[in-house]
Design an enzyme around this catalytic site. Structure first.
Site, mmCIF file in Angstrom:
data_model
loop_
_atom_site.group_PDB
_atom_site.id
_atom_site.type_symbol
_atom_site.label_atom_id
_atom_site.label_comp_id
_atom_site.label_asym_id
_atom_site.label_seq_id
_atom_site.Cartn_x
_atom_site.Cartn_y
_atom_site.Cartn_z
ATOM 1 N N GLY A 16 -5.261 3.138 -19.341
ATOM 2 C CA GLY A 16 -4.607 2.546 -20.505
ATOM 3 C C GLY A 16 -4.972 3.251 -21.796
ATOM 4 O O GLY A 16 -4.104 3.534 -22.643
ATOM 5 N N CYS A 43 -9.818 3.789 -12.139
ATOM 6 C CA CYS A 43 -8.850 4.210 -11.122
ATOM 7 C C CYS A 43 -9.125 5.627 -10.645
ATOM 8 O O CYS A 43 -9.190 5.895 -9.451
ATOM 9 C CB CYS A 43 -7.431 4.103 -11.674
ATOM 10 S SG CYS A 43 -6.182 4.649 -10.489
ATOM 11 N N CYS A 48 -9.047 3.390 -7.356
ATOM 12 C CA CYS A 48 -7.923 3.527 -6.437
ATOM 13 C C CYS A 48 -7.691 4.945 -5.939
ATOM 14 O O CYS A 48 -7.309 5.132 -4.779
ATOM 15 C CB CYS A 48 -6.652 2.968 -7.066
ATOM 16 S SG CYS A 48 -6.505 3.195 -8.832
ATOM 17 N N LYS A 51 -10.588 5.943 -3.471
ATOM 18 C CA LYS A 51 -10.478 4.992 -2.355
ATOM 19 C C LYS A 51 -9.308 5.357 -1.451
ATOM 20 O O LYS A 51 -9.418 5.320 -0.224
ATOM 21 C CB LYS A 51 -10.306 3.577 -2.888
ATOM 22 C CG LYS A 51 -10.072 2.523 -1.822
ATOM 23 C CD LYS A 51 -9.432 1.302 -2.424
ATOM 24 C CE LYS A 51 -8.026 1.621 -2.918
ATOM 25 N NZ LYS A 51 -7.424 0.505 -3.689
ATOM 26 N N TYR A 99 -7.505 14.977 -17.003
ATOM 27 C CA TYR A 99 -7.348 13.913 -18.002
ATOM 28 C C TYR A 99 -7.950 14.346 -19.344
ATOM 29 O O TYR A 99 -7.376 14.077 -20.406
ATOM 30 C CB TYR A 99 -8.012 12.623 -17.508
ATOM 31 C CG TYR A 99 -7.103 11.731 -16.707
ATOM 32 C CD1 TYR A 99 -6.677 10.506 -17.200
ATOM 33 C CD2 TYR A 99 -6.651 12.120 -15.444
ATOM 34 C CE1 TYR A 99 -5.837 9.689 -16.462
ATOM 35 C CE2 TYR A 99 -5.816 11.310 -14.701
ATOM 36 C CZ TYR A 99 -5.413 10.093 -15.217
ATOM 37 O OH TYR A 99 -4.578 9.288 -14.488
ATOM 38 N N TYR A 178 -8.508 -7.646 -2.210
ATOM 39 C CA TYR A 178 -7.996 -6.368 -1.713
ATOM 40 C C TYR A 178 -9.106 -5.326 -1.577
ATOM 41 O O TYR A 178 -9.116 -4.538 -0.625
ATOM 42 C CB TYR A 178 -6.851 -5.858 -2.600
ATOM 43 C CG TYR A 178 -7.237 -5.367 -3.972
ATOM 44 C CD1 TYR A 178 -7.471 -4.015 -4.204
ATOM 45 C CD2 TYR A 178 -7.354 -6.237 -5.055
ATOM 46 C CE1 TYR A 178 -7.817 -3.546 -5.452
ATOM 47 C CE2 TYR A 178 -7.705 -5.778 -6.299
ATOM 48 C CZ TYR A 178 -7.939 -4.434 -6.501
ATOM 49 O OH TYR A 178 -8.295 -3.974 -7.739
ATOM 50 N N GLU A 182 -9.909 -3.584 1.968
ATOM 51 C CA GLU A 182 -9.700 -2.139 2.054
ATOM 52 C C GLU A 182 -10.959 -1.430 2.542
ATOM 53 O O GLU A 182 -10.906 -0.593 3.453
ATOM 54 C CB GLU A 182 -9.261 -1.602 0.688
ATOM 55 C CG GLU A 182 -7.840 -1.999 0.336
ATOM 56 C CD GLU A 182 -7.452 -1.679 -1.097
ATOM 57 O OE1 GLU A 182 -6.243 -1.716 -1.395
ATOM 58 O OE2 GLU A 182 -8.340 -1.401 -1.928
ATOM 59 N N HIS A 437 18.164 5.100 10.723
ATOM 60 C CA HIS A 437 17.626 4.871 12.069
ATOM 61 C C HIS A 437 17.169 6.186 12.696
ATOM 62 O O HIS A 437 17.816 7.206 12.507
ATOM 63 C CB HIS A 437 18.716 4.222 12.933
ATOM 64 C CG HIS A 437 18.264 3.898 14.318
ATOM 65 N ND1 HIS A 437 17.425 2.850 14.608
ATOM 66 C CD2 HIS A 437 18.517 4.535 15.504
ATOM 67 C CE1 HIS A 437 17.186 2.818 15.899
ATOM 68 N NE2 HIS A 437 17.851 3.826 16.465
ATOM 69 N N GLU A 442 14.207 0.465 8.103
ATOM 70 C CA GLU A 442 15.541 -0.089 8.397
ATOM 71 C C GLU A 442 15.480 -1.594 8.611
ATOM 72 O O GLU A 442 16.486 -2.306 8.472
ATOM 73 C CB GLU A 442 16.169 0.594 9.598
ATOM 74 C CG GLU A 442 15.525 0.289 10.928
ATOM 75 C CD GLU A 442 16.197 1.005 12.087
ATOM 76 O OE1 GLU A 442 17.426 0.829 12.262
ATOM 77 O OE2 GLU A 442 15.512 1.741 12.807
#
Length: 448
Positions: A16, A43, A48, A51, A99, A178, A182, A437, A442
């Site tokens: 952010g 992150c 994330c 991970k 970054y 989570y 995880e 398919h 699907e």
């Protein structure tokens, strides 16, 4: 000449803060950022991104086994944790550099030190240097919460999980969100005996109940143990270095590592919020309005420190909206409705919109469509795991209110499907779309 050193001073260079600073600079603002750890935030550095790399590594455990059923003669495979760990940390270093370069390329000045608000427009760095800014943005994120039980210092959090010297033979993970699920999947695939304990009787609160039940069934079948209604009493270290964990309603358990995944708390301590009157809620999250403005007109906050929705893409959008509003002359807010999310468990979960329980509470009558199937790959591999796709629709109109799935690549599939849910499309719109398919996706247009 301006009365301030900068137009914007951002405290925290996570997702952010970096986005807000970069966009503000592109609007012509003079911007500085202070980051006491590493540019990139939770992150990129300890969340994330690394991970997900571990998740990729963990998938090979089952893929190599399944490959034999597809004709591949694979000698005994050996896993080298240190090689994976160091490769992951090496890529974190690369991203940290990118970054940092992004901020520098946008002429954002970076201070690699802690910053504290010491006056209405004043920031004091840990070096003692003082800076002034017309606008201050707080983007300090959140950190893992550690229980206050005796011996809590003997445990680790997700922060330290990326730096372990070896995979523990026996691992206890506290929590059922989570992060807990995880890492339970990751360490189980790497060969650890994993026990997950939780103080309530359910996991993944906030996700659809059918998907939660399916993940629990599959996890138990894989060999992960669960202990519910278990509150920590304490951790003791034994003479051989192992740990004995005591808890309510269950016998003590001896393990080699305890990992806390019991939620996250906003990083507000020592920021000097009390010096300027920035208000926080009962969980110490900074209170903000729809434009991310705090109780002080020229001080804003975005990301996990505000505890609105703790997701990286949300923090990025908040940072973008803040910069466009304050420095771009384009007032913008973030729409928090219908945000897709994923759990990178084994197998993973993807979800967007309302759960069945939420939809029934809000709309009363709803229509439920499901597809419960075994992916083609699992059939050939003699793996009995079944996937579950679930669609919740408004009765009468057929508008899709929620879409939930557990199965291989569910997070990849949900991203595209979330567009349809966000757009307010109906079950008929899904039905009118020709299936691709043979694919798992699907099933989205074939649900009954």
């Amino acid at each position: 000449m301006s009365e301030f050193d900068y137009d914007l001073f951002t405290i925290g260079a996570g997702s952010g803060g970096v986005r807000a600073s970069r966009i503000a600079a592109s609007h012509g603002a003079r911007v500085a950022v202070a980051e006491e750890f590493r540019v990139g935030g939770t992150c990129v550095i300890r969340g994330c991104v690394p991970k997900k790399m571990l998740v990729y590594g963990a998938h090979f455990a089952e893929d190599l086994e399944d490959a034999k059923h597809f004709g591949w003669d694979i000698p005994e495979a050996k896993f080298d944790w240190l090689k994976l760990r160091d490769n992951v940390l090496g890529d974190v270093d690369r991203l940290n550099g990118l970054y940092t370069q992004t901020l520098s390329n946008n002429k954002v000045e970076i201070f690699h030190e802690r910053a504290v608000i010491t006056g209405p427009h004043e920031i004091t760095l840990s070096s003692g240097e003082k800076k002034t800014a017309r606008v201050i943005l707080i983007a300090t994120g959140a950190r893992p919460q550690v229980p206050s039980c005796p011996g809590h210092e003997l445990g680790i959090t997700s922060n330290e999980a990326f730096h372990l010297d070896a995979i523990p033979k026996r691992m206890l993970i506290a929590g059922a969100g989570y992060i807990a699920n995880e890492f339970a999947g990751i360490f189980h695939e790497f060969g650890a005996k994993v026990t997950l304990i939780n103080r309530s009787d359910q996991l993944l609160r906030g996700y659809d109940e059918q998907l939660r039940d399916r993940l629990l069934q599959i996890s138990i079948a894989k060999g992960i143990d669960f202990r519910f209604n278990a509150d920590f009493r304490g951790i003791e270290q034994n003479a051989d270095g192992s740990l004995t964990v005591s808890m309510t309603n269950h016998d003590p358990i001896e393990v080699d590592c305890v990992m806390f995944a019991t939620g996250r708390v906003p990083n507000v301590e020592g920021l000097g919020l009390e010096n300027v009157g920035v208000a926080v809620d009962d969980k110490n999250a900074i209170l903000v309005d729809q434009y991310s403005k705090t109780s002080v007109d020229h001080i804003y906050a975005v990301g996990d420190v505000t505890n609105r929705v703790q997701l990286t893409p949300v923090a990025i959008r908040e940072g973008q909206a803040f910069a466009d509003t304050v420095f771009g002359g384009k007032p913008a807010t973030v729409d928090y409705g219908c945000i897709p999310s994923a759990v990178f468990s084994h197998p993973p979960i993807g979800a967007v919109g309302l759960t069945e329980a939420q939809a029934r509470q809000q709309y009363g009558e709803v229509e439920i469509y499901t597809s419960d199937f075994r992916p083609m790959k699992n059939v050939v591999a003699h793996r009995n795991e079944r996937s579950l796709y679930k669609m919740i629709c408004e009765a009468g109109t057929g508008r899709v209110l929620g879409l939930h799935m557990i199965g291989p690549e569910a997070p990849e599939i949900i991203q595209a499907a979330a567009i349809a849910v966000k757009a307010g499309l109906t079950k008929a719109d899904f039905d009118a779309t020709v299936a691709v398919h043979p694919t798992m996706s699907e099933e989205l247009v074939l649900m009954k």
